[in-house]
Design a protein around this motif. Structure first.
Motif, PDB file in Angstrom:
ATOM      1  N   ILE B  87       0.827  -1.202   0.000  1.00  0.00           N
ATOM      2  CA  ILE B  87       0.000   0.000   0.000  1.00  0.00           C
ATOM      3  C   ILE B  87       0.865   1.258   0.000  1.00  0.00           C
ATOM      4  N   MET B  88       2.058   1.164   0.610  1.00  0.00           N
ATOM      5  CA  MET B  88       2.950   2.336   0.651  1.00  0.00           C
ATOM      6  C   MET B  88       3.247   2.858  -0.756  1.00  0.00           C
ATOM      7  N   ALA B  89       3.438   1.924  -1.677  1.00  0.00           N
ATOM      8  CA  ALA B  89       3.758   2.338  -3.048  1.00  0.00           C
ATOM      9  C   ALA B  89       2.521   2.865  -3.760  1.00  0.00           C
ATOM     10  N   LEU B  90       1.355   2.546  -3.202  1.00  0.00           N
ATOM     11  CA  LEU B  90       0.096   2.968  -3.831  1.00  0.00           C
ATOM     12  C   LEU B  90      -0.284   4.370  -3.382  1.00  0.00           C
ATOM     13  N   VAL B  91      -0.182   4.625  -2.067  1.00  0.00           N
ATOM     14  CA  VAL B  91      -0.716   5.885  -1.544  1.00  0.00           C
ATOM     15  C   VAL B  91       0.179   7.074  -1.855  1.00  0.00           C
ATOM     16  N   ASN B 102       1.921  11.313   2.339  1.00  0.00           N
ATOM     17  CA  ASN B 102       0.839  10.338   2.189  1.00  0.00           C
ATOM     18  C   ASN B 102       1.230   8.995   2.799  1.00  0.00           C
ATOM     19  N   GLU B 103       2.453   8.540   2.480  1.00  0.00           N
ATOM     20  CA  GLU B 103       2.923   7.262   3.038  1.00  0.00           C
ATOM     21  C   GLU B 103       2.895   7.292   4.556  1.00  0.00           C
ATOM     22  N   LEU B 104       3.307   8.453   5.083  1.00  0.00           N
ATOM     23  CA  LEU B 104       3.414   8.606   6.527  1.00  0.00           C
ATOM     24  C   LEU B 104       2.079   8.321   7.201  1.00  0.00           C
ATOM     25  N   LEU B 108       1.498   5.454   9.979  1.00  0.00           N
ATOM     26  CA  LEU B 108       1.046   5.783  11.329  1.00  0.00           C
ATOM     27  C   LEU B 108      -0.232   5.032  11.682  1.00  0.00           C
ATOM     28  N   ALA B 109      -1.134   4.894  10.694  1.00  0.00           N
ATOM     29  CA  ALA B 109      -2.397   4.199  10.968  1.00  0.00           C
ATOM     30  C   ALA B 109      -2.146   2.738  11.310  1.00  0.00           C
ATOM     31  N   VAL B 110      -1.296   2.068  10.528  1.00  0.00           N
ATOM     32  CA  VAL B 110      -1.028   0.652  10.801  1.00  0.00           C
ATOM     33  C   VAL B 110      -0.310   0.500  12.139  1.00  0.00           C
ATOM     34  N   GLU B 111       0.641   1.404  12.416  1.00  0.00           N
ATOM     35  CA  GLU B 111       1.353   1.332  13.699  1.00  0.00           C
ATOM     36  C   GLU B 111       0.408   1.563  14.864  1.00  0.00           C
TER      37      GLU B 111
END
Lengths: 293, 393
Positions: B87-91, B102-104, B108-111
């Motif tokens: 998802i990191m590469a997507l957002v 955006n990645e951040l 943060l949400a997953v963490e």
């Protein structure tokens, strides 16, 4: 800046819920506090009243309309989630309701008269989930998808078209598991998974032709071992080539047939991978004695 | 009589001064027919495929209807078919000018779902990159807004600075636009040797060049004439619409997630929030310039605070968020970006809602342009800073 100074006015989640219960009675179904987010579950009949209260009650003062979106709630239908924020107290509140009408005709009252920002958010939710918002001035035309788009893309029963036509191109499938619950692994090769486009088929055909040419060159050079290993690969590769265009065209007409086709293609691919691994092992076994000799 | 005085009289609907052959039509006695004027989807003043239909009475706009969705790529659906690393590469693609920020948000949400502690150094690195990314984004809009108003030069100045900063970020992340530098639990790799010294050098250089923009744009009489008192936005309307970021700060409200809900280490440093007075196009632009200065201040503070240690956490082979839902809001360059992450305990999210700042900010356009003149609408469109990919996702 006055933003932080009034933090002490902020109500705790318990106080917020108690206040809302006092004002709205049975409209408030319950609340959860998990993952640092406070959620209040609201009955659809009290949905609009709750937001009006949240906005107008001086103790709550939720003035920033943050977001509104739908969530697929499996067989129970759909949920609508909205998030409010108060710039004066720094509190955030998540409100959630279950749409009436189940999966067939989900309906949720519109917040357009309470917060201006709800207009586009509700249009987007209708576009993505097909949830009707009575009281909204105009949900149509579809805000994000094209006007003549059919179906509700973010419902779980709407399958991602590209994934039906063509499996995940990577080694590990991220979204699905096999029957035993293991991660699905594939060895991808050029031309293995032709997509629904003419160009994909052309590329697959080209890859196969290239392999035949290189096999012929190897044969001319008199490398018998290379011929022995190349020939089965050619026949392996021609098999899915014949069936692949069929799966490509089926995908555009019937999703179920396409899924079947994708599954058979999957099995073929796995068989291929096994055959290739076996060949490699045989070749390694063949070559070792020659070197020793 | 200066241009500004004429403009003021035009806005008040009074007759212009003597000796000037300007006649007001539309609001006067002259009978006019309403007509509809479509700008876009491909128009130089819209930064991409974005369309607005104006209903006009002469030169004056009666109603505006933005038409969006030309760049809808279904990111929210695609995210449901990818695991948390993919998802990191997507957002980092929906708002292509603020990829890192955006990645951040997703990280943060997953963490937050996993209740994971991120190493201190990783948090400082994330802040440093987020602020550089913010400056990159703002420089782009400073250039493009001035360009829309007819000034070509600021664009060249902005790209001079952008090149230095992109080079700096590329040295650490390998990317100039799509960084994919975040991962759950930290950042992908430690900073290269000498990065902080180079970062300090670029920070000093950028700061020394900031007065150029003040002189070129803010003090420019033409620029002032086209932006002062054009498209004012009251605070309560902005909040009700969900407008955030520079457009909200311009109305005079300092609502910035970095201050009001500090994430990462923003609570440990001083973050100033530049605000405007009446939320007009000039204020929105001035806030944008002010935010660059604030970001440079933050970057200097981060250099002082940077600690040593690991930059990420060893992750299990498969990252799975526990069942439940969370919402993380970060201060993106264009406003507040929220990610609603709902998980059923599987490897992919059950629902990832992207609450993008551009979507909410663009919703204010019909309000802003109502009753304005058509040339002012261009100035308003440019001053509601948005990225089309961020609207349509």
């Amino acid at each position: 800046m006055s933003v932080l100074a009034r933090r002490d006015r902020a109500l705790t989640p318990e106080e917020t819920e108690a206040l809302l219960r006092d004002r709205l009675g049975d409209g408030i179904i319950g609340s959860t506090l998990a993952h640092r987010m406070f959620t209040v579950h609201v009955a659809p009949s009290a949905w609009v009243d709750t937001f009006t209260r949240c906005r107008d009650e001086p103790l709550l003062d939720f003035d920033l309309f943050d977001t509104l979106h739908g969530v697929d709630a499996r067989e129970d239908g759909f949920d609508v989630v909205a998030i409010l924020y108060s710039t004066s107290t720094g509190n955030r509140l998540c409100l959630r309701t279950r749409c009436e009408g189940g999966r067939d005709t989900p309906v949720c009252p519109s917040l357009n008269d309470v917060y201006r920002g709800a207009n586009w958010m509700e249009r987007e939710t209708w576009d993505m989930f097909g949830i009707e918002f009575p009281g909204h001035p105009a949900l149509e035309p579809r805000i994000l998808t094209v006007e003549n788009f059919e179906g509700w893309p973010l419902r779980k029963d709407f399958h991602l078209a590209s994934r039906v036509a063509k499996p995940w191109p990577g080694v590990k499938e991220p979204a699905e598991l096999d029957e035993d619950g293991n991660v699905i692994e594939r060895v991808p090769g050029i031309g293995d998974a032709p997509g629904p486009y003419v160009l994909d088929e052309a590329m697959a055909a080209q890859a196969i032709a290239l392999r035949q040419v290189s096999a012929a060159i190897d044969a001319a050079a008199g490398n018998e071992a290379a011929v022995a290993s190349a020939e089965p690969t050619v026949s392996d590769a021609t098999m899915p080539e014949a069936s692949a265009p069929a799966s490509g065209t089926a995908a555009s007409t019937d999703p179920a047939a396409a899924a079947d086709a994708a599954r058979t293609a999957d099995e073929q691919r796995r068989a291929q991978a096994e055959a290739r691994a076996r060949k490699a092992a045989e070749r390694a076994a063949d070559e070792t004695p020659e070197e020793q000799a | 009589m200066s241009d500004l005085d004429v403009r003021e009289q035009l806005l008040q609907g009074t007759a212009p001064g003597e000796g000037l052959a300007i006649e007001l039509v539309g609001d006067g006695d002259l009978v006019t027919a309403d007509m509809s004027l479509s700008i876009g989807p491909a128009h130089p003043a819209t930064h991409g495929v974005f369309r607005v239909v104006f209903e006009m009475d002469g030169e004056r706009i009666l109603r505006a209807k933005p038409v969006i969705g030309y760049m809808h790529r279904g990111f929210e659906k695609l995210a449901e078919y990818r695991d948390y690393r993919q998802i990191m590469a997507l957002v980092n693609r929906h708002d292509w000018l603020s990829g890192f920020s955006n990645e951040l948000g997703v990280a943060l949400a997953v963490e937050q779902m996993l209740e994971m502690e991120v190493p201190e150094r990783a948090q400082w690195i994330r802040m440093l990159m987020a602020e550089w990314n913010r400056i990159l984004n703002h420089l782009m809009f400073i250039g493009s807004f001035a360009l829309e108003l007819g000034a070509i030069t600021p664009m060249f100045y902005a790209f001079r600075e952008r090149e230095d900063i992109q080079h700096l970020m590329e040295s650490a992340t390998g990317g100039r636009l799509h960084f994919t530098y975040n991962q759950v639990g930290g950042v992908k790799i430690d900073l290269p040797r000498g990065f902080l010294a180079e970062s300090a050098r670029v920070s000093k250089l950028t700061r020394s060049r900031m007065p150029d923009y003040d002189d070129l744009v803010l003090g420019n009489e033409i620029f002032r004439g086209r932006t002062v008192d054009i498209g004012p936005l009251p605070t309560d309307v902005a909040l009700s619409l969900g407008v955030t970021g520079p457009a909200l700060h311009a109305t005079g409200l300092a609502e910035d997630s970095r201050v009001t809900e500090p994430y990462l280490k923003y609570g440990d440093i001083d973050v100033e929030v530049p605000v405007g007075r009446n939320g007009d196009a000039y204020d929105r632009f001035a806030v944008l310039l002010g935010r660059i200065r604030v970001s440079l201040d933050i970057i200097d503070q981060i250099h002082d605070h940077m600690t040593s240690g690991p930059v990420n956490q060893k992750l299990p082979k498969m990252v799975k968020a526990p069942e439940g839902a969370t919402y993380v809001r970060t201060e993106n360059p264009l406003g507040q970006l929220g990610y609603w992450l709902e998980s059923d305990g599987g490897r992919t999210p059950w629902r990832l809602k992207m609450r993008t700042p551009s979507f909410s900010n663009v919703q204010a356009i019909p309000y802003l342009v109502q009753g304005q003149l058509l040339p002012d609408a261009i100035s308003i469109l440019g001053s509601v800073f948005f990225v089309v990919g961020d609207i349509d996702r």
